[in-house]
Design an enzyme around this catalytic site. Structure first.
Site, short mmCIF file in Angstrom:
data_model
loop_
_atom_site.label_atom_id
_atom_site.label_comp_id
_atom_site.label_asym_id
_atom_site.label_seq_id
_atom_site.Cartn_x
_atom_site.Cartn_y
_atom_site.Cartn_z
N GLU A 171 0.80 -1.23 0.00
CA GLU A 171 0.00 0.00 0.00
C GLU A 171 0.83 1.28 0.00
O GLU A 171 0.38 2.32 0.49
CB GLU A 171 -0.96 0.02 1.19
CG GLU A 171 -2.02 -1.07 1.10
CD GLU A 171 -3.12 -0.93 2.13
OE1 GLU A 171 -2.90 -0.29 3.16
OE2 GLU A 171 -4.22 -1.46 1.89
N GLU A 182 -6.70 -7.80 -0.71
CA GLU A 182 -7.33 -7.66 0.60
C GLU A 182 -8.76 -7.17 0.39
O GLU A 182 -9.01 -6.39 -0.54
CB GLU A 182 -6.61 -6.62 1.48
CG GLU A 182 -5.25 -7.06 1.98
CD GLU A 182 -4.60 -6.03 2.89
OE1 GLU A 182 -5.31 -5.35 3.65
OE2 GLU A 182 -3.38 -5.90 2.81
C1 GAL Z 1 -4.95 -2.79 4.87
C2 GAL Z 1 -3.53 -3.21 5.25
C3 GAL Z 1 -3.52 -4.39 6.19
C4 GAL Z 1 -4.52 -4.21 7.29
C5 GAL Z 1 -5.86 -4.01 6.67
C6 GAL Z 1 -6.97 -3.94 7.68
O1 GAL Z 1 -4.97 -1.49 4.40
O2 GAL Z 1 -2.82 -3.52 4.10
O3 GAL Z 1 -2.25 -4.58 6.72
O4 GAL Z 1 -4.17 -3.11 8.04
O5 GAL Z 1 -5.84 -2.81 5.93
O6 GAL Z 1 -8.16 -3.99 7.02
#
Ligand code: GAL
Length: 791
Positions: free
Chosen positions: A381, A452
């Site tokens: 990110e 994710e």
């Molecule tokens: C994302 C991040 C993860 C975790 C996640 C929580 O932005 O890459 O490490 O923090 O959010 O939803």
């Protein structure tokens, strides 16, 4: 020949550092004796201050070397130390390493004397700005310590340094390969490298060659070779022996699998067959000890993902993980997307140099694993940094031309230098449409993988209300369903496997991110059932409700769901048939196994009771079903009027109706209401769940393993403890206290005073010696014990 000695037991440790500790004759009698894997600070489950483990500490260990030993190179290998390490041998600086996630090794021969030698390791567990992922905030903890195993490898001067296996055409029936062998040969001796390839312990190929240089490529063909895939993870063992004449100098073995893996704009292909990726992210963290868990627990996580959660890919967010874990992924057939360390922030030039080094370490150390199908070579990110990411992509391609690269982004239209646009899509908030269209993110047609989703959008604790847990599960189902809707999505990897401890900036204020589909002890939440139900191996059925009407607003259960791989679910109440619900007319129909909505708990009950039949029964059912889903207020006229008409026809007042029909909407007054759900596959009953309000509560104990191995280091077992009903359902609000104690050669990790959290808790025990051990669990729900045999 190569001799490997584990150096895991009996280190001396102190949670502070002084330069004098480097000296051989430093008085370390106040140090504690510890074993590796070790954490610099055991933590409570939650509500702690993360700065409590961020300090510099010191480990010391004495080791004897004989005169013969000193004829050899003595390579000291650390598999993982968090976060920065300096190693001193006999008071002299020998090596330093930055970063907590890659292994490092070096020859200590020149520092050694015959007899006793002192190894001192200075471990910096602070969040140094030059070491990724630090420099700003990070949503996870990095703990500290020598948290993976340590080895001493004794080898002759001429020894193997690297073994790399490549197959450029794995899909051919007769499988060609190159085995690229590097070794030390400073005096240009005439050396032979012999290759033997084994399958199921039988030799299937061998060859050898001679050289006076320090490398060699041996190639060959495995006739009628087997492919590696997720259902048949066939592994070949490549053994290379280095010889001088007939004298064997050294050998190494590596596992390898023949497979092709390609992300395309039209989906992911494993061995040229389309496979939709359904994955979860994994942090390598555990309660109390952070990263410090031995082999068995690493393997257990891979098993949990593959067999219990039934995913086909894991992303090792956000760093390379234990070799034991990746080996298990190879063995089990679980695809891996592994990435170099980092979280959103890009630091200064020093930081970038360190990051690039970590990228190459990751690739070199993991290159032979067939399970790894994608390298993550961009800080998770992070913003665009063209120069950095052109370079990391180049590094990856130079080291490994066979694998594609990705780099996880959280914004659209990023400059893409890698092969796959890997994107964290948190678009879905329960109302909006799940997942952005790939083209809106990538702006051109490129391979696309969602890395994710969900996570912080809907943190859910195992002790949350039934409605919240249901929504958590349905949100995962919605996103997966969308990922299955089009070939443009190679798949989706959810956030995340398990809840995890985190910094104060994140989580629920207690240093836990409740983002997992399981809790920190890897005990599934309801959302886990969404994943598990997509498997095809065994009949699977989970019902989203405990059938506790009062746990819902207005005392109305509303719609509830079966997460199942069955074609249909038959529902009964107290052995009376209600209805059958089918998977083929569901909303989430892109899923291989759609979630089945159970919309009606009245079904055929009214007719069966005999008083109302035909149209009358239908009208009553319609009205009651409405009330069951939406409550008594605002019943639409088209439902209410026919209902009142029927009441009139049968001369019953509203009060009488209330008494008479209440039994269809609640379980009031019934001695014991049991709802039975039977899963059908091809019209055959294949599985069954009963749900009722419990009268008896029991403790259920499930150890991961009762045969432990106290060998190269100590072993750990996880004991999952749940409060269950007579129908084997977890009691979601059981919070009973537990007192834990051990006898024999095991000890507890964490406090002996625990309580169930939402009906469940895990207990970790670790071995202290060979023999036997026993864990006793005392609680109001009864006393239990687990016996362990330790070899
Ligand atoms: C994302 C991040 C993860 C975790 C996640 C929580 O932005 O890459 O490490 O923090 O959010 O939803």
């Amino acid at each position: 020949m190569r001799k490997i000695t584990s150096l895991n037991f009996n280190w001396k440790f102190i949670a502070k550092y002084d330069i004098k500790m480097l000296e051989n004759n430093y008085d370390d009698s106040d140090f504690n004796i510890v074993n590796i894997p070790h954490t610099v600070k055991e933590l409570p489950l939650n509500d702690f201050d993360e700065s409590s483990y961020q300090f510099i500490s010191c480990y010391r260990k004495k080791h004897m070397f004989t005169k013969e030993d000193l004829n050899n190179c003595q390579i000291l290998k650390f598999y993982g130390v968090s976060n920065a390490t300096e190693v001193y041998i006999n008071g002299k600086f020998a090596y330093s390493h930055l970063g907590g996630y890659n292994a490092f090794s070096f020859d200590i021969h020149d520092f050694l004397v015959v007899g006793e030698n002192q190894i001192v390791v200075k471990v910096d567990s602070t969040e140094r700005e030059d070491v990724p992922p630090f420099g700003y905030v990070v949503d996870y903890l990095t703990y500290g310590g020598i948290y993976r195993e340590v080895e001493l490898i004794s080898v002759p001067n001429e020894h193997l340094t690297n073994l790399r296996i490549v197959s450029n055409n794995p899909l051919l029936k007769n499988k060609p390969f190159d085995c690229i062998i590097d070794f030390e040969n400073n005096n240009n001796k005439k050396l032979t490298a012999k290759l033997e390839v084994f399958f199921d312990d039988e030799i299937v190929f061998s060859c050898e060659n001679v050289t006076s240089t320090n490398n060699m490529v041996l190639n060959g063909i495995i006739e009628n070779g087997f492919l590696w895939d997720i259902d048949n993870p066939n592994l070949y063992e490549f053994k290379v022996t280095l010889l001088e004449g007939k004298n064997e100098l050294d050998y190494v073995t590596e596992k390898f699998g023949f497979r092709s893996a390609e992300f395309t704009p039209y989906g992911f292909l494993l061995n040229e067959k389309k496979l939709k990726i359904r994955g979860l992210n994994r942090h390598q963290a555990y309660p109390y000890v952070g990263y410090a868990m031995p082999k068995s627990m690493q393997i257990e996580d891979a098993r949990f993902l593959k067999e219990d959660l039934c995913v086909n890919m894991v992303r090792t967010s956000h760093y390379p993980q234990s070799q034991h874990f990746i080996n298990a992924c190879d063995e089990l057939g679980l695809l891996v997307f592994t990435e170099a360390p980092g979280w959103q922030h890009i630091g200064d030039e020093k930081f970038k140099e360190n990051y690039k080094k970590m990228v190459s370490e990751m690739i070199l150390q993991n290159i032979n694993h067939p399970s790894i199908v994608l390298w993550g070579i961009r800080i998770n990110e992070s913003p665009d940094d063209d120069q950095l990411y052109i370079e990391t992509n180049k590094i990856a391609k130079q080291l490994d031309s066979t694998r594609q690269t990705g780099g996880v982004r959280a914004f659209k239209g990023s400059h893409l230098f890698e092969d796959v646009y890997t994107y964290n899509d948190f678009n879905y908030d329960g109302k909006s449409k799940p997942l952005c269209s790939p083209i809106s993110v990538t702006k051109s047609s490129v391979p696309y993988l969602v890395t994710e989703h969900n996570g912080h959008m809907f943190p859910t604790k195992r002790f949350d209300s039934a409605s919240r847990k249901l929504e958590h599960a349905l949100r995962h189902a919605e996103v997966l369903n969308k990922a299955y809707s089009s070939n443009e999505y190679c798949g989706a990897i959810g956030w995340c496997m398990s809840d995890y401890n985190t910094h104060m900036d994140f989580g629920s204020g207690d240093r836990i991110c409740y983002h997992g589909v399981s809790d920190m002890f890897r005990i599934p939440k309801l959302a886990a059932a969404v994943y598990a139900s997509q498997s095809k191996n065994e009949p699977y059925l989970e019902i989203s409700s405990e059938m506790a009407f009062g746990d819902y607003d207005r005392n109305t259960l509303g719609k509830f769901y079966a997460f199942t791989n069955c074609d249909a679910v038959k529902v009964y109440k107290n052995d009376k048939y209600i209805n059958t619900f089918y998977s083929n007319n569901q909303n989430l129909s892109n899923l291989p196994h759609p979630v089945i909505e159970i919309t009606d708990l009245i079904g055929k009950l009214i007719e069966q009771d005999g008083k109302y039949i035909g149209k009358d029964a239908k009208r009553i059912r319609k009205c009651l079903s409405y009330i069951a889903n939406y409550g008594l207020n605002r019943i639409p006229f088209y439902i209410a009027i026919p209902f009142f008409f029927t009441l009139k026809k049968h001369h019953i007042s509203l009060d009488e109706a209330y008494n008479e029909f209440g039994k269809y909407l609640t379980t009031w007054g019934e001695k014991n209401s049991i709802f039975t759900f039977i899963g059908l596959i091809n019209n055959k009953e294949v599985c069954k769940i009963n749900k009722s309000i419990p009268r008896k509560m029991n403790l259920n104990i499930e150890p991961t393993n009762t045969h432990l191995t106290h060998g190269e280091t100590y072993d750990v077992a996880l004991v999952r403890i749940t409060a269950i009903s007579e129908e084997n359902n977890i009691l979601p609000y059981a919070m009973h206290g537990l007192h834990l104690s051990t006898t024999g050669n095991i000890e507890l990790i964490g406090s002996p005073y625990q309580s169930l959290i939402g009906g469940a808790i895990g207990v970790y025990i670790k071995t202290t010696d060979k023999g036997y051990g026993s864990l006793q669990i005392q609680s109001e729900l009864g006393n239990k014990s687990v016996d362990f045999i330790i070899e």
